[in-house]
Design a protein around this motif. Sequence first.
Motif, mmCIF file in Angstrom:
data_model
loop_
_atom_site.group_PDB
_atom_site.id
_atom_site.type_symbol
_atom_site.label_atom_id
_atom_site.label_comp_id
_atom_site.label_asym_id
_atom_site.label_seq_id
_atom_site.Cartn_x
_atom_site.Cartn_y
_atom_site.Cartn_z
ATOM 1 N N GLY A 20 -11.580 9.428 -12.577
ATOM 2 C CA GLY A 20 -10.464 8.060 -12.903
ATOM 3 C C GLY A 20 -10.915 7.062 -11.381
ATOM 4 N N THR A 21 -9.806 6.246 -12.223
ATOM 5 C CA THR A 21 -9.867 4.600 -11.736
ATOM 6 C C THR A 21 -8.672 3.726 -11.627
ATOM 7 N N GLU A 22 -9.093 2.583 -11.160
ATOM 8 C CA GLU A 22 -7.331 2.166 -11.281
ATOM 9 C C GLU A 22 -7.970 0.849 -11.943
ATOM 10 N N ASP A 23 -6.274 0.064 -12.280
ATOM 11 C CA ASP A 23 -6.056 -0.769 -12.849
ATOM 12 C C ASP A 23 -5.076 -1.944 -12.333
ATOM 13 N N SER A 24 -4.957 -3.491 -12.805
ATOM 14 C CA SER A 24 -3.753 -4.261 -12.141
ATOM 15 C C SER A 24 -3.171 -4.084 -14.003
ATOM 16 N N LEU A 67 -0.947 -2.228 -8.072
ATOM 17 C CA LEU A 67 -2.558 -1.510 -8.713
ATOM 18 C C LEU A 67 -1.802 -0.160 -8.940
ATOM 19 N N ASP A 103 0.931 -0.599 -0.002
ATOM 20 C CA ASP A 103 -0.105 -0.070 -0.266
ATOM 21 C C ASP A 103 0.748 1.570 -0.321
ATOM 22 N N SER A 109 -6.319 9.282 -12.748
ATOM 23 C CA SER A 109 -7.056 10.503 -12.479
ATOM 24 C C SER A 109 -6.673 11.317 -14.004
ATOM 25 N N THR A 145 -0.182 6.188 -10.924
ATOM 26 C CA THR A 145 0.331 6.097 -9.700
ATOM 27 C C THR A 145 0.206 5.038 -9.326
ATOM 28 N N GLU A 146 1.707 4.460 -8.972
ATOM 29 C CA GLU A 146 1.598 2.731 -8.550
ATOM 30 C C GLU A 146 1.962 2.517 -6.798
ATOM 31 N N LEU A 202 -3.342 3.246 -9.250
ATOM 32 C CA LEU A 202 -4.399 4.752 -9.881
ATOM 33 C C LEU A 202 -4.112 5.772 -10.666
#
Length: 182
Positions: A139-143, A80, A42, A84, A178-179, A82
């Motif tokens: 925004g969203t998040e991606d893996s 992860l 995190d 934006s 943002t990693e 992030l």
Amino acid sequence: MSGTLIVQNLQGPASGANANKIIVPAGQVLDASAGTFTPSVDQIVQVKTGTTASQIDTASTSYVVANLSVTITPKYANSLILLSVKTSSRWSVDATSTEYIYATIFRNGTNIGVGSSSSLALMGAYGAYQGWAKPFNFGTEDSPNTTSSVQYTMYLKKYGSTSISVHDERFRNIITATEVKQ
């Protein structure tokens, strides 16, 4: 005095005010620049930003590239990312119809957006707003599950009878990746 201390593990005391801590005193620096320092889960590993000051226009009802992208090379495959986007929108509407902008983010050419019409953001304008500008952020998040370079790009499409513009001379388009270590 200089020298090398060779140890396999450093461990703080098991009890007391600083239990399970290894403390670096004030005025001292832990320098891991010649080696590797692994962040904890995190923690932010890196932040990359892409910007453009140019206006992005479309009259298309299909997603088109919006000239706003950021490239990041994740340090860890399970990180992860992030994402934006901060921009503004405006359009010249001479009708009383509702106009919409749909925006999404593509990873290396594949839409990773979620929600209505695979969009991450939806903004409507009502009536005859000539040159109306409004903040347009999403925004969203991606893996991505890779340590190879990844490019994230904003795409746009419109719904309605007029063309739309994202950005005007008072704002800058910004996309941030943002990693976060997992």
